[in-house]
Design a protein around this motif. Structure first.
Motif, mmCIF file in Angstrom:
data_model
loop_
_atom_site.group_PDB
_atom_site.id
_atom_site.type_symbol
_atom_site.label_atom_id
_atom_site.label_comp_id
_atom_site.label_asym_id
_atom_site.label_seq_id
_atom_site.Cartn_x
_atom_site.Cartn_y
_atom_site.Cartn_z
ATOM 1 N N ARG A 1 7.962 -0.138 5.470
ATOM 2 C CA ARG A 1 6.580 -0.557 5.260
ATOM 3 C C ARG A 1 5.684 0.665 5.005
ATOM 4 N N LEU A 2 5.927 1.716 5.763
ATOM 5 C CA LEU A 2 5.152 2.947 5.585
ATOM 6 C C LEU A 2 5.295 3.455 4.152
ATOM 7 N N ALA A 3 6.545 3.478 3.659
ATOM 8 C CA ALA A 3 6.779 3.961 2.297
ATOM 9 C C ALA A 3 6.118 3.039 1.280
ATOM 10 N N GLU A 4 6.129 1.749 1.570
ATOM 11 C CA GLU A 4 5.530 0.783 0.636
ATOM 12 C C GLU A 4 4.033 0.981 0.481
ATOM 13 N N VAL A 5 3.330 1.188 1.605
ATOM 14 C CA VAL A 5 1.869 1.287 1.509
ATOM 15 C C VAL A 5 1.400 2.709 1.175
ATOM 16 N N SER A 6 2.340 3.647 1.121
ATOM 17 C CA SER A 6 1.932 5.051 0.922
ATOM 18 C C SER A 6 1.106 5.219 -0.350
ATOM 19 N N ALA A 7 1.513 4.508 -1.418
ATOM 20 C CA ALA A 7 0.801 4.683 -2.686
ATOM 21 C C ALA A 7 -0.639 4.183 -2.590
ATOM 22 N N ASN A 8 -0.851 3.102 -1.837
ATOM 23 C CA ASN A 8 -2.216 2.567 -1.697
ATOM 24 C C ASN A 8 -3.142 3.558 -1.019
ATOM 25 N N ILE A 9 -2.565 4.375 -0.136
ATOM 26 C CA ILE A 9 -3.401 5.340 0.589
ATOM 27 C C ILE A 9 -4.048 6.306 -0.388
ATOM 28 N N ILE A 10 -3.230 6.805 -1.315
ATOM 29 C CA ILE A 10 -3.768 7.776 -2.274
ATOM 30 C C ILE A 10 -4.873 7.119 -3.105
#
Lengths: 263, 669, 254
Positions: free
Chosen positions: B118-127
């Motif tokens: 899940r962390l890897a999945e949402v990582s792009a949204n953070i940027i």
């Protein structure tokens, strides 16, 4: 308060007022110094006296001059008000301040320098402006031979040697081959005043104050209206230093010295 | 042993579908009800600020607490190198799966698969979110975002803002938080410290906090409490954490029933400025990004090392063949970019063997001279069309590039050590930096206390036994921006009928009383030793016996020593000043008291884990080459410790199941 | 150890907000040149505690020059004699044995003293809350590379965004003006495309809040820029001035 007064009541608005009035006063100084250069002309004051008449009678210039008086007063008033406001922004001061480590002393002394200048302006205005408008300034009579161009200067006196006056600052008429100009002799007033070494001293000191005031003030004015640019700001600083803080005050200071020592 | 006491609540389904499906089915709270639900956020770092802002945007009533004078000061601000995200902007083969895989492997197979994915999945949204907030990430000339590489990975996926990425991300989250404060939607309590959680009928219903200026003890009610209070590295006294970073909030929650997960997993960061003397109050990190261009070495010969230590030899004069680039030698595939635990242990190994290069013998070189000259200098010379550049020219050209990339770090190093790193190789040594362990949480980030959550470094969830560089920022923001806003609904949707919580409930009265009594007790000891005295002693025990290398005998000794220290502390600490005033010594005392208890638990956990994995290196369990020897058969679990009265613990285990990754010996060779 | 120093400290002591406060003089001995200024205060405090006196309260946290919490006015300058350095990164090698060092808190009406050397800087937070943000709710963002931003603009925005909010600008300014702080935040967003929609409203709101907090006005002495530990440039103030004037003149609101 409407938006306009709110804008000028804000901290940036107050700076804006100081900057705009200050820069306007700078342009006045340039005009003033160029005009006054005619004091150095060896014509018994003819050019200077005519210039004085022009400056005090031309409607456009008269209008601008009212703006000028207003600017001086407003600049001084706002400056002092701001200095007070800024003072109360730090009710308890520091025991030790090392100001020279981070800023030039002139920038920290604008209020003091400005006050000196304000006092000087009062002295200066009462010396010349008041005298010229309301005092008893004698008249001079210039007789110009229209074929040779030679100008003869004499005091405008009665046969008994009493000073004569006319109902305006200047009268000009032709008499035969001569053009006669009768004009208020401010030049005489200037040269008389500047025989007083004490007054000359005051003028020179005031010019130092103006130089220091403008050393910071000129470029600071541009910063206040938002003009700070890596390409143009150096030119503004150059102008501020060499023209406004050195050349203009030096020329002004040269005038009393000229009258005291040379004339 | 009661395995049923903890349930990770991992959604069913394929790994790639878990989060998508779960967040689409998690119960929602309608906007009208959200306005009646209060959420308390303790801590204002990346996790806390982002969670508070996001929850407030959703309509919850939010209260935020921080002990600093402003939420912007939280220690997330000090993170230097960057933040990972599986954007694959570099076209170098990155993907959500690869980030997930790298993180699990980097964590030495001790993290929970579902959370990490899940962390890897949402990582792009953070940027995306941060850029939209105006975070000025580094960019290339074409205007696109730039990336750098970090330890433990072979792709460039780290986004950065010079050496101040944490600062910029935190200021982004802080500005989002301040916006909500300005709108009146969040109440901010600065200079407040949480000193207890209040539990009513088994649910967390609020906190007790102390106003640090007036000393007043306050009750604050909430339907859910989020602890975003960071890590506990300061248990070692010397660490790269801020002076105020502490475990107190998490520890009080632990004592009220929240289990503590993997407490012994601490990260020792390989590139910190070495200790200079007894006066040292904290250690300073030199960003891992420096390992992109700095080469780590010690002299090959002991006599050279001795000569350098005694100042007889200038390291710049040591010939290339007399230098031992030990990371490049031992781990040719990853070289200087091996994960942190590996790099730290390798440095300790060399120094223990007598190759250390500073006066204390505890430092190695991080040398930029080579890359300055040959990597950047040559490139710049080629750009400028200089044929046959001299060595001096190369250095000069390269220096400008290094200055642009790492200028602030070099300045900081120069400032602290008084040595110019452009002219001399930097000296570095490992230091405590991050704690992977923390409050145990389920998939919803909820602790074992209903309604009490832990986010960011304060929880244990995503990094296993070792965290990869640039992943802490990612986790903090993922939890705050993109996880908790969804998962909190699962709990709060059942709270809409609860109504206002009564601050005069007997549980609040009792909690307030116990807090007051503890504080009064501390003030009444009036002993002879300062708080720092005890803290330093605790730190020394922890560093010596529960630091980079541990063994059973040392840990047992440490437990006895810490118990002894605890009783000394409670009978001999001296706290000047008064209870009802701004009293930093009292604050410190409370924190150190909690650190002492935590220290004991860390040692117990380390003693229990008879294997080496990630940051936990037990000397008894290593390969012949000195690499960590994991025991997946017996220790593939999360230790979740339950606090028992009288400072004791019971161990619960969450078995880790790897369904999508083949567990392997971790190799960076 | 050789090279260690003996110093005399004159430190501002003030029990609380309403106390008048006074200077106390403390000798400190055997100070290593490798200590940071705050570590020297740790030594002093340890000694005060052992002597049964109250230690000096001062703000500090990260001790690596980034959190912006430390705030000492040392020998007439914020953060002491060096440029580009916070108090925590000032090391004792900048002093010599026998020196007398005067340490005061930040002084400004908007930064009231809490105790000793610790001051209340929450005015800065309120200024940010009045407009120092881009209004984007979580989840609203487009792809991060959808809008390219030139490197020069991104770098300039970053240079402004480096501000750590320590308040040295206010402390240094003879007018206790906060314009460098405020203009840095305004500039960060003014230089980015994301910041444009709220650009006018932002500068109007933030300047209004700054004035309401009781900070003085800028007279362009440049002391703030010279003392800023992060080298925030005066050109930011010029940008704020022109944005403010532009926003006032172009606003549709009356």
């Amino acid at each position: 308060m409407n938006w306009f007064s709110k804008m000028f009541a804000s901290s940036i608005g107050q700076k804006l007022i100081l900057a705009l009035t200050g820069l306007f006063l700078c342009t006045f100084l340039v005009v003033h110094v160029i005009g006054n250069l005619q004091l150095f002309k060896n014509d018994n004051g003819l050019a200077f006296n005519l210039y004085s008449v022009f400056m005090t009678t031309n409607p456009l210039i008269k209008t601008v001059s009212y703006l000028l008086y207003f600017s001086i007063l407003f600049h001084a008033f706002k400056g002092l008000q701001l200095a007070y406001k800024n003072k109360i922004a730090r009710p308890v001061g520091y025991a030790v301040i090392n100001g020279k480590a981070n800023s030039h002393w002139t920038s920290r002394s604008m209020g003091v320098l400005g006050t000196i200048i304000l006092v000087f302006i009062v002295v200066h205005m009462s010396d010349f402006w008041y005298e010229y408008k309301f005092g008893n300034i004698p008249y001079a009579k210039y007789t110009e031979n229209m074929s040779t161009g030679e100008v003869k200067f004499e005091r405008y006196l009665s046969e008994a040697g009493e000073p004569l006056t006319i109902n305006s600052k200047k009268e000009e008429y032709v008499e035969g081959n001569n053009k006669i100009i009768i004009v208020k002799d401010l030049y005489e007033e200037v040269s008389e005043e500047f025989e007083n070494p004490f007054l000359v001293m005051v003028y020179i000191l005031a010019m130092f104050a103006i130089g220091f005031h403008l050393f910071h003030g000129f470029q600071s004015g541009f910063q206040s209206i938002g003009l700070n640019h890596p390409r143009y700001s150096p030119a503004i600083k150059f102008l501020g230093l060499w023209v406004f803080s050195i050349l203009v005050p030096a020329l002004f200071a040269a005038m009393p010295i000229y009258f005291l020592l040379i004339k | 042993m009661s395995a049923n006491k903890i349930d990770a609540k991992i959604p069913d389904g394929a790994l790639e579908q878990k989060w998508t499906k779960y967040r689409s089915t998690v119960p929602l709270v309608n906007p009208a009800n959200k306005r009646n639900l209060e959420v308390i956020v303790v801590g204002s770092g990346l996790a806390g600020s982002s969670a508070a802002a996001s929850l407030s945007e959703l309509g919850y009533k939010v209260k935020v607490f921080c002990f600093q004078d402003s939420p912007r000061r939280a220690h997330s601000i000090a993170a230097q190198g960057g933040i990972n995200a599986a954007k694959n902007y570099q076209n170098d083969g990155d993907s959500v799966y690869r980030l997930f895989y790298d993180t699990i492997k980097g964590g030495d197979y001790r993290a929970r698969e579902s959370n990490v994915y899940r962390l890897a999945e949402v990582s792009a949204n953070i940027i995306d979110q941060c850029v939209a907030q105006g975070v000025p990430f580094a960019r290339e000339y074409g205007g696109m975002l730039d990336n750098r590489s970090f330890g433990g990975t072979q792709v460039k996926r780290t986004f950065y803002a010079a050496g101040q990425t944490g600062q910029q991300l935190l200021l982004g989250a802080y500005s989002a938080l301040q916006r909500q404060i300005g709108l009146g939607a969040v109440s901010m309590y600065t200079r407040h410290e949480m000193l207890d959680v209040v539990i009513i009928d088994g649910k967390c219903r609020g906190i007790i906090a102390r106003d640090l200026i007036s000393g007043k003890i306050e009750r604050h009610t909430a339907h859910a409490v989020l602890l975003c209070t960071g890590g506990y590295g300061n248990v070692f006294f010397l660490s790269t954490n801020a002076m105020g970073s502490n475990v107190t909030a998490a520890w009080k929650a632990h004592k009220r029933g929240a289990f503590f997960g993997n407490p012994c997993f601490t990260q020792i960061h390989p590139t910190c400025i070495p200790v200079s003397g007894d006066h040292q109050s904290k250690l300073t990190l030199m960003s891992e990004s420096l390992r992109n261009d700095g080469r780590i070495w010690v002299p090959k010969k002991k006599e050279d090392a001795a000569a350098i230590r005694e100042g007889r030899l200038n390291p710049n004069d040591l010939k290339e063949e007399d230098r031992d680039y030990y990371l490049e030698r031992r781990y040719p595939a990853f070289g200087n970019l091996v994960p942190r635990d590996v790099a730290s242990r390798a440095a300790k190994e060399r120094c223990d063997a007598g190759f250390g290069v500073n006066q204390t013998g505890e430092a190695v070189y991080l040398d930029f001279a080579h890359n300055m000259k040959y990597k950047y200098g040559k490139k710049e010379a080629a750009k400028k069309g200089i044929t046959n550049p001299t060595e001096a020219q190369l250095t000069e050209l390269g220096k400008a590039v290094v200055k642009e990339q790492y200028g602030n770090l070099f300045d900081m190093y120069h400032q602290i050590t008084g040595v110019n790193p452009y002219e001399n190789p930097m000296m570095i040594y490992p230091a405590v930096h991050y704690t992977m362990g923390g409050l145990w949480v389920d998939y919803n980030l909820m602790t074992t206390v209903p309604g009490l959550y832990a986010l960011g470094e304060a929880n244990f969830s995503d990094h296993g036994a070792n965290r990869l560089g640039a992943s802490a920022l990612m986790q903090g923001l993922a939890d705050g921006y993109f996880v908790i806003p969804y998962t909190i609904g699962a709990y709060l949707s059942n709270e809409i009928r609860t109504g206002n919580i009564n601050p005069d409930h007997e549980a609040f009265v009792a909690a307030e009383k116990s807090v007051s009594e503890t504080l009064q007790k501390l003030m009444s000891i009036k002993g002879s030793k300062s708080v720092d005295y005890f803290h330093k002693r605790l730190g020394k025990i922890m560093w010596d016996k529960c630091g980079m290398a541990r063994n059973a005998e040392g840990l047992k000794q440490a437990i006895t020593d810490i118990q002894q220290l605890r009783s000394e502390f409670w009978s001999d600490v001296r706290i000047p000043g008064d209870l009802n005033e701004f009293n930093p010594e009292l604050e410190k005392a409370g924190r150190v008291a909690d650190f002492i208890e935590l220290g004991e638990l860390m040692c117990r956990d380390a003693l229990n884990r008879n294997e080496s994995c990630g940051g936990h290196f037990r000397e008894e369990y290593q390969t012949e080459e000195g690499e960590a020897l994991r025991d997946d058969e017996n220790f593939s679990y999360v230790s979740a410790w339950e606090f028992k009265p009288g400072v004791d613990w019971e161990l619960h285990k969450e078995e880790l199941k790897y369904e999508n990754i083949k567990i392997a010996q971790r190799s960076y060779k | 150890m050789s090279g260690n120093m003996n110093l005399t400290l004159k430190v501002w002591r003030q029990k609380n907000k309403s106390d008048k406060g006074r200077f106390e003089t403390y000798p400190v001995q055997d100070i290593s040149p490798d200590m940071s200024f705050l570590e020297m205060f740790d030594v002093l405090n340890e000694k005060l505690i052992n002597d049964g006196k109250e230690p000096v309260a001062f703000d500090h946290d990260c001790r690596e020059g980034i959190c912006g919490m430390c705030s000492m006015f040392i020998n007439g300058r914020p953060h002491g004699p060096l440029q580009g350095v916070t108090t925590c990164q000032l090391h004792m090698r900048s002093f010599k044995t026998g020196d007398t060092i005067v340490v005061e808190p930040w002084r400004a009406k908007a930064f009231p003293v809490i105790k000793d050397l610790a001051v209340d800087r929450s005015a800065f937070d309120r200024i940010i809350a009045s407009g120092g943000f881009i209004s984007v709710n979580t989840g609203n963002a487009q792809d991060a590379n959808a809008t390219p931003i030139g490197k020069d603009d991104a770098d300039a925005s970053f240079a402004a965004a480096m501000c750590i909010g320590c308040g040295a600008c206010v402390a240094a300014c003879k007018n206790a003006s906060a314009m460098l702080f405020v203009s840095a935040k305004i500039s960060q967003f003014a230089l980015l495309p994301q910041g444009q929609p709220e650009r006018n409203q932002r500068v109007l709101n933030m300047v209004a809040q700054m004035d309401a907090e009781g900070f003085g006005s800028c007279t362009n002495t440049g002391a703030c820029e010279a003392e800023c530990p992060k080298g925030i440039s005066l050109s930011n103030i010029a940008r704020m001035n022109r944005d403010f004037i532009g926003a006032q003149l172009s606003s549709q609101k009356v």
